[in-house]
Design a protein around this motif. Structure first.
Motif, PDB file in Angstrom:
ATOM      1  N   SER A   1       0.998  -1.256  -0.001  1.00 48.37           N
ATOM      2  CA  SER A   1       0.104   0.093  -0.047  1.00 48.37           C
ATOM      3  C   SER A   1       0.794   1.200  -0.036  1.00 48.37           C
ATOM      4  CB  SER A   1      -0.710  -0.184   1.328  1.00 48.37           C
ATOM      5  OG  SER A   1      -2.045  -1.134   1.059  1.00 48.37           O
ATOM      6  N   PHE A   2       2.217   1.037  -0.545  1.00 46.70           N
ATOM      7  CA  PHE A   2       3.090   2.632  -0.902  1.00 46.70           C
ATOM      8  C   PHE A   2       2.324   3.405  -1.510  1.00 46.70           C
ATOM      9  CE2 PHE A   2       6.118  -1.305  -0.394  1.00 46.70           C
ATOM     10  CZ  PHE A   2       6.465  -0.893   0.948  1.00 46.70           C
ATOM     11  N   TYR A   3       2.528   4.715  -1.023  1.00 44.74           N
ATOM     12  CA  TYR A   3       1.926   5.967  -1.737  1.00 44.74           C
ATOM     13  C   TYR A   3       3.047   6.879  -1.876  1.00 44.74           C
ATOM     14  CZ  TYR A   3       1.701   7.645   3.030  1.00 44.74           C
ATOM     15  OH  TYR A   3       1.803   8.039   4.225  1.00 44.74           O
ATOM     16  N   GLY A   4       2.634   8.003  -2.571  1.00 45.09           N
ATOM     17  CA  GLY A   4       3.492   8.940  -2.973  1.00 45.09           C
ATOM     18  C   GLY A   4       4.473   8.665  -3.987  1.00 45.09           C
ATOM     19  N   GLU A   5       5.575   9.351  -4.213  1.00 43.77           N
ATOM     20  CA  GLU A   5       6.244   9.676  -5.535  1.00 43.77           C
ATOM     21  C   GLU A   5       7.436   8.348  -5.512  1.00 43.77           C
ATOM     22  OE1 GLU A   5       7.721  13.259  -6.475  1.00 43.77           O
ATOM     23  OE2 GLU A   5       5.641  14.261  -6.749  1.00 43.77           O
ATOM     24  N   ILE A   6       7.962   7.905  -6.620  1.00 45.63           N
ATOM     25  CA  ILE A   6       9.076   6.672  -6.674  1.00 45.63           C
ATOM     26  C   ILE A   6      10.259   7.789  -6.330  1.00 45.63           C
ATOM     27  CG2 ILE A   6      10.562   5.548  -8.105  1.00 45.63           C
ATOM     28  CD1 ILE A   6       8.102   5.089  -9.848  1.00 45.63           C
ATOM     29  N   PRO A   7      11.012   7.234  -5.071  1.00 43.42           N
ATOM     30  CA  PRO A   7      12.349   8.103  -4.715  1.00 43.42           C
ATOM     31  C   PRO A   7      13.314   8.291  -5.853  1.00 43.42           C
ATOM     32  CG  PRO A   7      11.577   6.243  -3.161  1.00 43.42           C
ATOM     33  CD  PRO A   7      10.823   5.932  -4.194  1.00 43.42           C
ATOM     34  N   LEU A   8      13.796   9.460  -5.991  1.00 44.44           N
ATOM     35  CA  LEU A   8      14.680   9.542  -7.087  1.00 44.44           C
ATOM     36  C   LEU A   8      15.914   8.758  -6.704  1.00 44.44           C
ATOM     37  CD1 LEU A   8      14.579  13.574  -7.605  1.00 44.44           C
ATOM     38  CD2 LEU A   8      13.555  11.732  -8.980  1.00 44.44           C
ATOM     39  N   GLU A   9      16.167   8.537  -5.499  1.00 44.82           N
ATOM     40  CA  GLU A   9      17.296   7.623  -5.178  1.00 44.82           C
ATOM     41  C   GLU A   9      17.325   6.210  -5.734  1.00 44.82           C
ATOM     42  OE1 GLU A   9      16.639  10.655  -2.035  1.00 44.82           O
ATOM     43  OE2 GLU A   9      15.528   9.203  -3.010  1.00 44.82           O
ATOM     44  N   VAL A  10      16.034   5.781  -6.263  1.00 47.31           N
ATOM     45  CA  VAL A  10      16.247   4.543  -7.171  1.00 47.31           C
ATOM     46  C   VAL A  10      17.264   4.439  -8.265  1.00 47.31           C
ATOM     47  CG1 VAL A  10      14.797   3.056  -8.348  1.00 47.31           C
ATOM     48  CG2 VAL A  10      14.057   3.953  -6.253  1.00 47.31           C
ATOM     49  N   GLY A  11      17.348   5.789  -8.811  1.00 46.44           N
ATOM     50  CA  GLY A  11      17.940   6.069 -10.196  1.00 46.44           C
ATOM     51  C   GLY A  11      19.634   5.827  -9.871  1.00 46.44           C
ATOM     52  N   ARG A  12      20.034   5.610  -8.505  1.00 45.58           N
ATOM     53  CA  ARG A  12      21.177   5.595  -8.106  1.00 45.58           C
ATOM     54  C   ARG A  12      21.764   4.087  -8.173  1.00 45.58           C
ATOM     55  NH1 ARG A  12      22.075   8.984  -2.897  1.00 45.58           N
ATOM     56  NH2 ARG A  12      24.276   8.030  -2.860  1.00 45.58           N
ATOM     57  N   LEU A  13      20.755   3.054  -8.226  1.00 49.02           N
ATOM     58  CA  LEU A  13      20.883   1.542  -8.064  1.00 49.02           C
ATOM     59  C   LEU A  13      21.624   1.192  -9.559  1.00 49.02           C
ATOM     60  CD1 LEU A  13      17.885   1.061  -5.951  1.00 49.02           C
ATOM     61  CD2 LEU A  13      20.165   1.447  -5.163  1.00 49.02           C
ATOM     62  N   ILE A  14      22.622   1.581  -9.830  1.00 51.41           N
ATOM     63  CA  ILE A  14      23.194   1.386 -11.322  1.00 51.41           C
ATOM     64  C   ILE A  14      23.306  -0.122 -11.528  1.00 51.41           C
ATOM     65  CG2 ILE A  14      24.378   3.419 -11.268  1.00 51.41           C
ATOM     66  CD1 ILE A  14      26.798   2.173 -10.585  1.00 51.41           C
ATOM     67  N   ARG A  15      23.409  -1.222 -10.581  1.00 51.02           N
ATOM     68  CA  ARG A  15      23.331  -2.398 -10.958  1.00 51.02           C
ATOM     69  C   ARG A  15      22.164  -3.199 -10.908  1.00 51.02           C
ATOM     70  NH1 ARG A  15      28.142  -1.273  -8.089  1.00 51.02           N
ATOM     71  NH2 ARG A  15      29.983  -2.238  -9.019  1.00 51.02           N
ATOM     72  N   LEU A  16      20.917  -2.519 -10.649  1.00 52.79           N
ATOM     73  CA  LEU A  16      19.661  -3.075 -10.602  1.00 52.79           C
ATOM     74  C   LEU A  16      19.346  -3.770 -11.804  1.00 52.79           C
ATOM     75  CD1 LEU A  16      17.552  -3.067  -8.364  1.00 52.79           C
ATOM     76  CD2 LEU A  16      16.536  -0.965  -9.269  1.00 52.79           C
TER      77      LEU A  16
ATOM     78  N   LEU B   1      18.925  -2.558 -16.406  1.00 54.62           N
ATOM     79  CA  LEU B   1      17.563  -3.009 -15.952  1.00 54.62           C
ATOM     80  C   LEU B   1      17.291  -3.793 -17.183  1.00 54.62           C
ATOM     81  CD1 LEU B   1      15.448   0.184 -14.699  1.00 54.62           C
ATOM     82  CD2 LEU B   1      15.593  -2.207 -13.613  1.00 54.62           C
ATOM     83  N   ILE B   2      16.702  -4.908 -16.560  1.00 59.20           N
ATOM     84  CA  ILE B   2      15.842  -6.102 -17.537  1.00 59.20           C
ATOM     85  C   ILE B   2      14.663  -5.950 -17.621  1.00 59.20           C
ATOM     86  CG2 ILE B   2      15.627  -8.458 -18.265  1.00 59.20           C
ATOM     87  CD1 ILE B   2      18.696  -8.706 -17.154  1.00 59.20           C
ATOM     88  N   ASN B   3      14.109  -5.779 -16.146  1.00 59.45           N
ATOM     89  CA  ASN B   3      12.457  -5.657 -15.940  1.00 59.45           C
ATOM     90  C   ASN B   3      12.159  -4.436 -15.246  1.00 59.45           C
ATOM     91  OD1 ASN B   3       9.842  -6.793 -15.586  1.00 59.45           O
ATOM     92  ND2 ASN B   3      10.634  -7.172 -13.351  1.00 59.45           N
ATOM     93  N   LEU B   4      11.223  -3.739 -15.753  1.00 59.00           N
ATOM     94  CA  LEU B   4      10.654  -2.453 -15.058  1.00 59.00           C
ATOM     95  C   LEU B   4       9.303  -2.578 -15.255  1.00 59.00           C
ATOM     96  CD1 LEU B   4      11.221   0.380 -14.000  1.00 59.00           C
ATOM     97  CD2 LEU B   4      11.357   1.181 -16.440  1.00 59.00           C
ATOM     98  N   ALA B   5       8.495  -2.939 -14.089  1.00 59.69           N
ATOM     99  CA  ALA B   5       7.324  -2.953 -13.860  1.00 59.69           C
ATOM    100  C   ALA B   5       6.890  -1.896 -12.669  1.00 59.69           C
ATOM    101  CB  ALA B   5       6.919  -4.397 -13.219  1.00 59.69           C
ATOM    102  N   LEU B   6       5.884  -0.923 -13.560  1.00 57.96           N
ATOM    103  CA  LEU B   6       5.328  -0.046 -12.688  1.00 57.96           C
ATOM    104  C   LEU B   6       3.623   0.240 -12.745  1.00 57.96           C
ATOM    105  CD1 LEU B   6       7.946   2.831 -13.909  1.00 57.96           C
ATOM    106  CD2 LEU B   6       8.052   1.183 -11.799  1.00 57.96           C
ATOM    107  N   ASP B   7       3.277  -0.942 -12.968  1.00 52.56           N
ATOM    108  CA  ASP B   7       1.938  -0.952 -13.371  1.00 52.56           C
ATOM    109  C   ASP B   7       0.850  -0.909 -11.990  1.00 52.56           C
ATOM    110  OD1 ASP B   7       3.310  -3.819 -14.297  1.00 52.56           O
ATOM    111  OD2 ASP B   7       1.667  -4.087 -12.944  1.00 52.56           O
ATOM    112  N   ASN B   8      -0.211  -0.906 -12.460  1.00 59.06           N
ATOM    113  CA  ASN B   8      -1.550  -0.706 -11.285  1.00 59.06           C
ATOM    114  C   ASN B   8      -1.032   0.285 -10.470  1.00 59.06           C
ATOM    115  OD1 ASN B   8      -3.767  -2.204 -11.986  1.00 59.06           O
ATOM    116  ND2 ASN B   8      -2.610  -4.142 -11.550  1.00 59.06           N
ATOM    117  N   SER B   9      -0.822   1.551 -10.533  1.00 60.61           N
ATOM    118  CA  SER B   9      -0.775   2.555  -9.803  1.00 60.61           C
ATOM    119  C   SER B   9      -1.191   3.899 -10.222  1.00 60.61           C
ATOM    120  CB  SER B   9       0.939   2.978  -9.364  1.00 60.61           C
ATOM    121  OG  SER B   9       1.211   2.004  -8.363  1.00 60.61           O
ATOM    122  N   ARG B  10      -0.955   5.045  -9.780  1.00 67.08           N
ATOM    123  CA  ARG B  10      -1.488   6.185 -10.160  1.00 67.08           C
ATOM    124  C   ARG B  10      -0.553   7.232 -10.892  1.00 67.08           C
ATOM    125  NH1 ARG B  10      -5.083   6.910  -4.585  1.00 67.08           N
ATOM    126  NH2 ARG B  10      -6.321   5.313  -4.739  1.00 67.08           N
TER     127      ARG B  10
END
Length: 244
Positions: A16-31, A55-64
């Motif tokens: 039930s996470f809400y809010g924006e995707i943290p910009l810090e995720v962009g620093r995970l260069i091995r993700l 990145l091989i899989n990017l799944a951001l579905d079913n949100s707002r």
């Protein structure tokens, strides 16, 4: 989170996470896998996700999520799965998407995307399925690309789509497409599913003539042309119902 430099997979789906995707995720260069599906995330997709070049899989579905699909994500050359369905995304599919040559799964169903589909889609030579309408779903044997029902795509179907020779599923329903269906879709030799439900065909008497050429698609198992706008009303006049 941005200090987890060796992180390969981050799955926070179905919470039930809400809010924006943290910009810090962009620093995970091995993700390699980022899954944030089935939450209440808001705001725009961070542009700096393009820095996650592995990145091989990017799944951001079913949100707002809202706003456009960032142009910069077209640099994710290793991306295989890109899922954004059931959000509030707007504007066009950018030409940079055509740079995702490894992409096999592209799902953007149920957004507010609009405009014509770019010829850049045909550059995705790894696509096995392409849908611009209908229901989504993934099977173990094949991937599924949806560009997608409940959007506002307009204009004609790109003739160049037939260049994506690995396509197995093509669906264009539930948008605002108009015009004759390109007969060169018959060049998709391994096509097994074809759907044009709720499609507005051209005004010519032979606006269903493309069906004649489908005999070249020897793997075809499913055809759906329900609720199309056509001047042909007699079933025996449809090409696939005529004898040779």
């Amino acid at each position: 989170m941005g200090n987890l430099f060796f992180l390969h997979s981050l799955n926070l789906g179905t919470n039930s996470f809400y809010g924006e995707i943290p910009l810090e995720v962009g620093r995970l260069i091995r993700l390699r896998d980022l899954t944030l599906t089935n939450n209440f995330l808001q705001g725009q997709i961070p542009v700096n996700l393009s820095q996650c070049s592995n990145l091989i899989n990017l799944a951001l579905d079913n949100s707002r999520l809202e706003g456009p699909i960032p142009f910069e994500l077209g640099s994710l050359s290793r991306l295989v799965t890109f899922s954004l369905y059931h959000n509030n995304l707007i504007r066009k599919i950018l030409t940079s998407i055509g740079n995702l040559s490894a992409l096999r799964v592209f799902i953007i169903e149920n957004n507010n995307l609009e405009g014509e589909i770019s010829d850049a889609i045909s550059q995705m030579t790894s696509l096995t399925d392409f849908q611009v309408g209908g229901q989504h779903g993934l099977s173990s044997s094949k991937s599924l690309i949806l560009l997608s029902s409940s959007n506002r795509f307009t204009g004609p179907i790109p003739v160049s789509l037939s260049n994506a020779s690995s396509l197995q599923e093509v669906e264009f329903g539930r948008n605002i497409f108009i015009g004759n269906i390109p007969i060169n879709l018959c060049n998709l030799k391994i096509l097994y599913r074809l759907s044009f439900t709720n499609y507005i065909l051209g005004i010519g008497f032979d606006d269903t003539s493309f069906l004649t050429f489908l005999t070249n698609c020897s793997q075809l198992q499913y055809i759906d042309i329900s609720k199309i706008s056509s001047r042909v009303h007699c079933l025996t006049q449809f090409p696939i119902c005529q004898s040779n």
